[in-house]
Design an enzyme around this catalytic site. Structure first.
Site, short mmCIF file in Angstrom:
data_model
loop_
_atom_site.label_atom_id
_atom_site.label_comp_id
_atom_site.label_asym_id
_atom_site.label_seq_id
_atom_site.Cartn_x
_atom_site.Cartn_y
_atom_site.Cartn_z
N ARG A 81 0.83 -1.21 0.00
CA ARG A 81 0.00 0.00 0.00
C ARG A 81 0.86 1.25 0.00
NH1 ARG A 81 -4.51 0.21 4.55
NH2 ARG A 81 -2.72 0.86 5.80
N LYS A 183 -2.69 6.67 1.42
CA LYS A 183 -2.54 7.09 2.81
C LYS A 183 -1.57 8.27 2.84
CE LYS A 183 -2.65 4.55 7.14
NZ LYS A 183 -4.09 4.57 7.36
C1 LIG Z 1 -5.19 3.89 7.64
C2 LIG Z 1 -6.55 4.21 7.16
C3 LIG Z 1 -7.62 3.29 7.29
C4 LIG Z 1 -7.47 1.97 8.02
O1 LIG Z 1 -6.60 1.08 7.36
P1 LIG Z 1 -5.93 -0.13 8.16
O2 LIG Z 1 -4.99 -0.72 7.16
O3 LIG Z 1 -7.02 -1.07 8.53
O4 LIG Z 1 -5.25 0.45 9.34
C5 LIG Z 1 -8.84 3.63 6.78
N1 LIG Z 1 -9.06 4.82 6.17
C6 LIG Z 1 -8.07 5.73 6.02
C7 LIG Z 1 -8.36 7.01 5.34
C8 LIG Z 1 -6.78 5.45 6.51
O5 LIG Z 1 -5.82 6.37 6.38
#
Ligand SMILES: *Cc1c(COP(=O)(O)O)cnc(C)c1O
Length: 340
Positions: A81, A183
């Site tokens: 990711r 992210k």
């Molecule tokens: C990090 C994040 C999540 C959750 O992702 P995980 O991999 O389950 O921690 C969901 N939405 C957003 C916008 C994020 O930045």
């Protein structure tokens, strides 16, 4: 020797630990990377990250299992990711195998900060990357730094698993369109005003709808939605503008393979909300947080699971996934990376 920390009373806040990982990208290549004790980052006043927000991050956790091992959960998915986020932001990819290796090294170097089994706390791991050389014309940086720090954390929401009241936001989570699935700090920067405003109005989170039609459920600021139907199906929104949560993807497997539920990953219309039995938010930080009520400009949607505790199906999902993470329940192949 474990550090002298009151594990049971930790909040979700940064505590500086002894060691962090750093690797620098220059002249088209990553250096070999190293563990350092220096918690400070020194960069140009004109660094790409400071001017044009060229930065992205990841979040995962290390746990002490029931049999005393230190493990982390699906770090290969965080590696992939981060690589996707980097490509979208015109940043160089940190090789995925090196990412996992760097996570392992960083946790090993801070092993004394991994909370003991049963304490309720975990070690939060934060990998991130940013453009570090001076950039004044609008273009990607040429030099980057990839870092990982760790910090022990308690439960994300104080007061535990009390269901939340959230509101429908009038604004979009990510801007512009096509960046919602990465992210990136820039997406978070754009959502801070909405979260501060939601808290002022007495809501714990925002529900963002799809920007184009505002009829479909997307996600909250930092967590994906899961819903349980009255006949026990697991439903979670599908959209290319939400962040592909690793917790959500894992819960889809837990629901289907461990709990024998039907899983539907599809568009979820806001109109459908009133028909669901349970609602939760999922992400690494909190695993699953139950939602009791959604408010859309005065119109209230109350889930039958109520405002007192996590709904029964959500609870089963939570117990199974945390059981897998803590080594009480056998994990699917490849989900648990043993650190030491
Ligand atoms: C990090 C994040 C999540 C959750 O992702 P995980 O991999 O389950 O921690 C969901 N939405 C957003 C916008 C994020 O930045």
């Amino acid at each position: 020797m474990s550090k002298n920390i009151d594990w049971a009373n930790l909040g979700f806040a940064y505590i500086q630990t002894d060691n962090r990982y750093v690797s620098n990208y220059k002249d088209g290549a990553w250096d070999e990377g190293t563990i350092t004790t220096d918690a400070m980052v020194t960069i140009s006043e004109c660094a790409g990250v400071l001017q044009y927000a060229q930065t992205c991050f990841e979040g995962l956790k290390a746990y002490t299992t029931e049999d005393g091992k230190i493990v982390c959960f699906r770090p290969d998915l965080n590696a992939k990711r981060l690589a996707d986020s980097c490509r979208r932001l015109e940043m160089p990819v940190f090789p995925e195998d090196r990412f996992v290796e760097a996570v392992v090294k960083t946790v090993q170097a801070n092993a004394d900060y991994v909370p003991p089994y049963g304490s309720g706390a975990t070690l939060y791991i934060r990998p991130y990357m940013f453009g570090s050389n001076p950039v004044i014309g609008v273009k990607p940086a040429d030099e980057y730094q990839f870092r990982i720090f760790v910090t022990p954390v308690g439960p994300y929401f104080k007061g535990g698993a009390k269901p939340m009241t959230i509101r429908v936001s009038d604004y979009d989570r990510a801007a512009p369109r096509g960046t919602g699935n990465i992210k990136a700090g820039a997406n978070y920067a754009m959502s801070l005003q909405m979260i501060v405003d939601a808290h002022k109005e007495g809501f714990e989170e925002n529900m963002y709808l799809d920007p184009a039609t505002r009829t479909k459920v997307e996600e909250t600021g930092g967590a994906n939605f899961i819903f349980i139907t009255k006949d026990g199906k697991f439903v979670t929104p599908k959209s290319d503008s939400i962040l592909p949560s690793i917790t959500r993807r894992s819960l889809m497997v837990v629901a289907e393979k461990y709990l024998g539920m039907t899983v539907e990953h599809r568009e979820v219309r806001f109109e459908e909300l009133k028909d669901f039995a349970e609602c939760g938010l999922c992400g690494t930080a909190a695993v699953i947080s139950p939602v009791g009520k959604v408010v859309n400009h005065g119109e209230e949607i109350c889930f039958p699971s109520g405002m007192d505790e996590m709904g029964p199906v959500t609870k089963k999902l939570y117990d199974t996934l945390t059981g897998i993470q803590m080594g009480r329940i056998e994990a699917p192949e490849g989900w648990i990376k043993t650190i030491q």
